[in-house]
Design an enzyme around this catalytic site. Structure first.
Site, PDB file in Angstrom:
ATOM      1  N   HIS A   1       7.059   0.601   9.890  1.00 10.56           N
ATOM      2  CA  HIS A   1       7.406   1.983  10.185  1.00 10.56           C
ATOM      3  C   HIS A   1       8.042   2.173  11.553  1.00 10.56           C
ATOM      4  CE1 HIS A   1       5.361   2.932   6.507  1.00 10.56           C
ATOM      5  NE2 HIS A   1       4.266   2.349   6.949  1.00 10.56           N
TER       6      HIS A   1
ATOM      7  N   GLU B   1       9.189   1.943  15.676  1.00 13.34           N
ATOM      8  CA  GLU B   1       8.703   2.257  17.022  1.00 13.34           C
ATOM      9  C   GLU B   1       7.906   3.551  17.088  1.00 13.34           C
ATOM     10  OE1 GLU B   1      10.636   2.630  21.526  1.00 13.34           O
ATOM     11  OE2 GLU B   1      11.918   2.562  19.740  1.00 13.34           O
TER      12      GLU B   1
ATOM     13  N   ALA C   1       5.869   4.825  14.840  1.00 13.23           N
ATOM     14  CA  ALA C   1       4.626   4.849  14.074  1.00 13.23           C
ATOM     15  C   ALA C   1       3.441   5.053  15.014  1.00 13.23           C
ATOM     16  CB  ALA C   1       4.468   3.550  13.296  1.00 13.23           C
ATOM     17  N   PRO C   2       2.364   5.712  14.534  1.00 13.28           N
ATOM     18  CA  PRO C   2       1.188   5.933  15.387  1.00 13.28           C
ATOM     19  C   PRO C   2       0.600   4.624  15.907  1.00 13.28           C
ATOM     20  CG  PRO C   2       1.048   7.238  13.378  1.00 13.28           C
ATOM     21  CD  PRO C   2       2.209   6.317  13.207  1.00 13.28           C
ATOM     22  N   ASN C   3       0.553   3.609  15.043  1.00 15.67           N
ATOM     23  CA  ASN C   3       0.007   2.309  15.425  1.00 15.67           C
ATOM     24  C   ASN C   3       1.061   1.244  15.143  1.00 15.67           C
ATOM     25  OD1 ASN C   3      -2.628   3.581  15.820  1.00 15.67           O
ATOM     26  ND2 ASN C   3      -2.685   3.673  13.593  1.00 15.67           N
TER      27      ASN C   3
ATOM     28  N   LYS D   1      -1.601  -5.380  17.068  1.00 16.66           N
ATOM     29  CA  LYS D   1      -1.563  -3.984  16.625  1.00 16.66           C
ATOM     30  C   LYS D   1      -2.019  -3.097  17.776  1.00 16.66           C
ATOM     31  CE  LYS D   1      -3.174  -0.776  13.070  1.00 16.66           C
ATOM     32  NZ  LYS D   1      -3.853  -0.640  11.748  1.00 16.66           N
TER      33      LYS D   1
ATOM     34  N   ASP E   1      -6.404   1.692   2.904  1.00 16.23           N
ATOM     35  CA  ASP E   1      -4.988   1.811   2.555  1.00 16.23           C
ATOM     36  C   ASP E   1      -4.393   0.469   2.124  1.00 16.23           C
ATOM     37  OD1 ASP E   1      -2.742   3.242   2.066  1.00 16.23           O
ATOM     38  OD2 ASP E   1      -2.035   3.308   4.130  1.00 16.23           O
TER      39      ASP E   1
END
Length: 436
Positions: free
Chosen positions: A64, A66, A68-70, A86, A180
């Site tokens: 996802h 740069e 992305a939340p994580n 991560k 997920d």
């Protein structure tokens, strides 16, 4: 192609109201605990910053990107061990002790079906996990966005089995919850074997939602309660079986409608035509439908999935890298400091290296190459590069290295401006980067 209607009728009518039956005395093949990995440890933020070149954008490997939340980065420790890091959102785990306890618990797992957790970092507001790096992309890449060849049926069944074995191992160690589960969570190691990412064994945050995918793919009980259970993981496993069967990400409700209507051809990847029998196709559809049952108690457990998937395995003697069409067994040539600088396109570092070597950019007309000499060298260089490219494509690495070495030698005699021109040509093509 694939599954026949008569087989489906027999299969689904007989087992509509019960879980998958576990054959007696079926043991998991190879528990696979590995002790060749370093023990879980804590890293400093400075160590991980160095390993990832300052969390450089070019080292981002998460799907996802740069924003992305994580975000997940690739990196390399001082001992040359490749890692995946991560980096959580700063507000994800405000309680440092809770984060450390959770990470340490996951870090006790060691299995060859997992991309194992090697350590973590909990310093100030920073929360990071460190895992084994898997170099051969995700299942999503190979299944949905393939470039050279679609994934073969035998490999898809191997993915399903390895995933089930990973979940069985985690369950046996008291870590039955996986958050997920999807095609981005399955990664491929150096040998092309599928592994389950350890990152999903931890929530994305202390209080955050466990599912980030479209709600159409989440277990029905999660929509009611917001909680993940072991049975929820089995539902997600069912969506992955649909992915493997269809080569697409199909909403479970739509897939179940096709199954009920015996319209299996609409569900099966056309690239698989002729690769499997009606019985094998029927069995995979049956397993998927059991995992996707509305009532959680009617879904199978990981151990019964392993038992059901083992008999389906075909071409077991063929290595995964062959089934995947991946290069394997070739030793990468180590890059020189100049090569590393060229790989990063770091012109400042390139200039410093050349300056230390005593490189002088054309001083005076006596040292300048004539236009004819330069033209001849350019032609010779292009011919060597073309020959090297052809040899590389045909896996004749010895010839390729010789040709690229000639190109490198010629580049060394050119002026600095022409050297940068050649850097730009070669860096664009990743297979040629070891020239530098």
């Amino acid at each position: 192609m694939g599954c026949g209607g008569s087989s489906l009728s027999c299969c689904f009518d007989s087992e509509e109201n019960g879980p998958v039956i576990e054959p007696p005395n079926v043991e998991n093949v190879e528990k696979g605990e590995t002790d060749d990995l370093p023990a879980f440890r804590e890293y400093t933020i400075d160590q991980l910053r160095v390993a990832t070149s300052g969390f450089a954008v070019e080292n981002i490997v998460s799907e996802h990107g740069e924003k992305a939340p994580n975000v997940v980065y690739k990196g390399k420790l001082e001992n040359q061990l490749r890692i995946a890091v991560k980096r959580f959102n700063r507000s994800a785990w405000p309680d440092a002790r809770q984060f450390l306890e959770e990470a340490r618990s996951v870090g006790q797992l060691r299995n060859h079906r997992l991309a194992n957790l090697l350590g973590c970092c909990c310093e100030g507001d920073e929360r990071l996990l460190v895992a084994e790096f898997m170099p051969n992309e995700t299942l999503a890449k190979h299944l949905f966005h393939w470039e050279k060849q679609p994934m073969k049926w035998a490999m898809r069944l191997r993915v399903a089995l390895h995933l089930a074995q990973a979940l069985e191992y985690c369950t046996s160690k008291g870590r039955a919850l996986y958050h997920d589960l999807n095609a981005y969570r399955i990664v491929f190691d150096d040998d092309g074997n599928p592994r389950l990412s350890c990152f999903g064994l931890m929530k994305n945050s202390r209080d955050g939602k466990s599912y980030s995918t479209n709600l159409a793919f989440t277990p029905p009980e999660y929509l009611r309660t917001g909680r993940v259970t072991p049975e929820s993981v089995m539902y997600s496993f069912g969506t992955l079986l649909l992915d493997l069967l269809s080569g697409k990400h199909i909403p479970p409700s739509h897939a179940l409608d096709l199954i009920r209507d015996r319209n299996i051809q609409m569900l099966t990847d056309s690239c698989l035509e002729g690769q499997f029998s009606n019985d094998d196709g029927t069995e995979l559809v049956r397993l998927a439908s059991r995992c996707l049952q509305y009532e959680p108690r009617e879904r199978p457990n990981p151990k019964s999935l392993v038992a059901a998937l083992i008999p389906l395995q075909k071409e077991t003697e063929v290595p995964s890298h062959e089934l995947m069409g991946l290069l394997h067994g070739t030793t990468a040539l180590p890059l020189s400091p100049l090569g590393e600088a060229c790989l990063r396109m770091d012109l400042t570092a390139i200039h410093e290296i050349l300056d230390k070597l005593g490189y002088k950019d054309d001083e005076g007309t006596a040292t300048e190459l004539s236009f004819q000499m330069w033209t001849n060298q350019m032609q010779e260089t292009l011919n060597s590069k073309k020959k090297g490219d052809s040899a590389f494509r045909h896996k004749d690495f010895r010839t390729a290295i010789e040709c690229y070495s000639q190109v490198s030698a010629i580049c060394g005699s050119l002026s600095l401006s022409f050297f940068f021109f050649f850097c730009e040509i070669f860096i664009v093509s990743p297979e040629n980067v070891f020239v530098m």
